[in-house]
Design an enzyme around this catalytic site. Sequence first.
Site, mmCIF file in Angstrom:
data_model
loop_
_atom_site.group_PDB
_atom_site.id
_atom_site.type_symbol
_atom_site.label_atom_id
_atom_site.label_comp_id
_atom_site.label_asym_id
_atom_site.label_seq_id
_atom_site.Cartn_x
_atom_site.Cartn_y
_atom_site.Cartn_z
ATOM 1 N N THR A 180 0.814 -1.213 0.000
ATOM 2 C CA THR A 180 0.000 0.000 0.000
ATOM 3 C C THR A 180 0.850 1.267 0.000
ATOM 4 O O THR A 180 0.313 2.375 0.016
ATOM 5 C CB THR A 180 -0.941 0.026 1.222
ATOM 6 O OG1 THR A 180 -0.168 -0.139 2.419
ATOM 7 C CG2 THR A 180 -1.977 -1.079 1.144
ATOM 8 N N GLY A 181 2.176 1.126 -0.002
ATOM 9 C CA GLY A 181 3.064 2.279 -0.070
ATOM 10 C C GLY A 181 3.153 2.838 -1.478
ATOM 11 O O GLY A 181 2.560 2.303 -2.424
ATOM 12 N N SER B 217 0.162 -5.813 3.762
ATOM 13 C CA SER B 217 0.601 -4.687 4.589
ATOM 14 C C SER B 217 -0.187 -4.689 5.892
ATOM 15 O O SER B 217 -1.174 -5.409 6.032
ATOM 16 C CB SER B 217 0.413 -3.345 3.858
ATOM 17 O OG SER B 217 -0.936 -2.962 3.862
ATOM 18 N N ARG B 218 0.243 -3.859 6.842
ATOM 19 C CA ARG B 218 -0.395 -3.860 8.160
ATOM 20 C C ARG B 218 -1.342 -2.685 8.370
ATOM 21 O O ARG B 218 -1.960 -2.577 9.427
ATOM 22 C CB ARG B 218 0.680 -3.854 9.252
ATOM 23 C CG ARG B 218 1.557 -2.614 9.273
ATOM 24 C CD ARG B 218 2.649 -2.737 10.330
ATOM 25 N NE ARG B 218 3.501 -1.558 10.387
ATOM 26 C CZ ARG B 218 4.554 -1.439 11.188
ATOM 27 N NH1 ARG B 218 4.879 -2.441 11.994
ATOM 28 N NH2 ARG B 218 5.284 -0.348 11.194
ATOM 29 N N GLU C 211 -4.662 -1.115 7.751
ATOM 30 C CA GLU C 211 -5.990 -1.454 7.227
ATOM 31 C C GLU C 211 -6.633 -0.282 6.495
ATOM 32 O O GLU C 211 -7.374 -0.470 5.522
ATOM 33 C CB GLU C 211 -6.908 -1.942 8.351
ATOM 34 C CG GLU C 211 -7.202 -0.913 9.418
ATOM 35 C CD GLU C 211 -8.317 -1.367 10.360
ATOM 36 O OE1 GLU C 211 -9.339 -1.825 9.856
ATOM 37 O OE2 GLU C 211 -8.130 -1.240 11.579
ATOM 38 N N LYS D 90 20.876 4.784 1.572
ATOM 39 C CA LYS D 90 21.353 4.951 2.955
ATOM 40 C C LYS D 90 21.978 3.678 3.527
ATOM 41 O O LYS D 90 22.572 3.702 4.604
ATOM 42 C CB LYS D 90 20.198 5.430 3.843
ATOM 43 C CG LYS D 90 19.728 6.847 3.487
ATOM 44 C CD LYS D 90 18.486 7.252 4.215
ATOM 45 C CE LYS D 90 18.089 8.680 3.852
ATOM 46 N NZ LYS D 90 17.799 8.841 2.409
ATOM 47 N N TYR E 49 18.446 3.540 10.329
ATOM 48 C CA TYR E 49 17.684 3.053 9.183
ATOM 49 C C TYR E 49 18.616 2.441 8.143
ATOM 50 O O TYR E 49 18.410 1.325 7.669
ATOM 51 C CB TYR E 49 16.869 4.201 8.574
ATOM 52 C CG TYR E 49 16.302 3.873 7.209
ATOM 53 C CD1 TYR E 49 15.443 2.793 7.027
ATOM 54 C CD2 TYR E 49 16.635 4.648 6.094
ATOM 55 C CE1 TYR E 49 14.918 2.490 5.783
ATOM 56 C CE2 TYR E 49 16.124 4.352 4.848
ATOM 57 C CZ TYR E 49 15.271 3.272 4.691
ATOM 58 O OH TYR E 49 14.769 2.969 3.446
ATOM 59 N N VAL F 123 11.167 14.709 0.030
ATOM 60 C CA VAL F 123 11.321 16.154 0.154
ATOM 61 C C VAL F 123 10.391 16.933 -0.772
ATOM 62 O O VAL F 123 9.898 18.013 -0.403
ATOM 63 C CB VAL F 123 12.797 16.566 -0.097
ATOM 64 C CG1 VAL F 123 13.210 16.312 -1.537
ATOM 65 C CG2 VAL F 123 13.020 18.027 0.267
ATOM 66 N N GLU G 219 21.507 12.232 9.173
ATOM 67 C CA GLU G 219 21.520 12.596 7.749
ATOM 68 C C GLU G 219 22.937 12.789 7.236
ATOM 69 O O GLU G 219 23.828 13.226 7.958
ATOM 70 C CB GLU G 219 20.734 13.890 7.525
ATOM 71 C CG GLU G 219 19.257 13.691 7.362
ATOM 72 C CD GLU G 219 18.576 14.924 6.788
ATOM 73 O OE1 GLU G 219 17.687 14.772 5.951
ATOM 74 O OE2 GLU G 219 18.929 16.045 7.198
#
Length: 338
Positions: A15-16, A40-41, A43, A133, A141, A181, A259
């Site tokens: 769902t992203g 996905s989690r 709902e 990253k 992350y 961004v 960052e």
Amino acid sequence: MLDLEKKSILITGGTGSLGKALTNHILNKYPTVKKLVIFSRDEQKQFQMAQEYPFQDYPQVRFFIGDIRDYDRVKRALKGIDYVIHAAAMKHVPIAEYNPMECVKTNILGAENIINACLETDVQRVVALSTDKAAAPINLYGATKLASDKLFVAANNITGWNPIKFSVVRYGNVMGSNGSVIPFFLEKKKDGVLPITDPSMTRFNISLQGGVDMVMHALENAWGGEIFVPKIPSYKITDVAEAIGPECEKPVIGIRPGEKIHEEMITSSDSYYTYDLGKYYTILPATHKWNKEDFIKEFNAKRVEPGFQYNSGENDNWESVEDLRKHIKTHVDPTFEI
């Protein structure tokens, strides 16, 4: 050519932003796909996405609530699945810094669950999404995604008789993705202020479709254990601000915890395993079950120079302010005035 006819595909984090773009691409290009499972989690996001793909029009689409931290649920979801695209992750740097174990549980232990469940079912191919990253990480992350990458690459060593192939795609900021961004600046433009973290900051840039194309390339071409890296342009954060709000104030607020000023996708240490495939680079695994000379011949792969690194601040391909405005209108906001 990749043939998804009568194949079943599962997308974690479906769902992203990228999950939705992959869903749209697969349904348009491969309408005879047997089953497409959105795992996905959230709902609410699943409910909203189900309105876009109603069962009567898209009977091949399934919505499966679950968390990659839950091994039993993951294994249940993978029953009858041929291909897995692993896009689920905790990805916001400041949130991960503040909630470190939550990030570890999702990005590392969740990756382990995906790998183990795939090995216990009939999955044939797995493509895991990484991030710039993960190269020489300085934040949690990035460190968890590096660990995830290592797990997926090493998974090819424990497959035994199982012909499954695990691979990774690594790329930079996806233009217009949730939390990135450009949507942030578009929203802040309403206030007349675009906060700049550091005037010299740069980032790699890829469109959602570019990310989709990379995943499909890996799904079709991976031999097992590769980390695919696209050749994409960089942008300066100041140019993004100028493209979106030339009339806005642009105060410098300093970088956030974790960052970097510039991002890397291939480090100098990676160079000894890195090959140029033309449109993409690939970092080959140190150990593999296939013959490297056969791989080089098949893809006309050329080894990069020792010490080569791929850094957003030292790129030879840059987005101009005008380029960025066109991309924003095309890929992010059709109402954006150039």
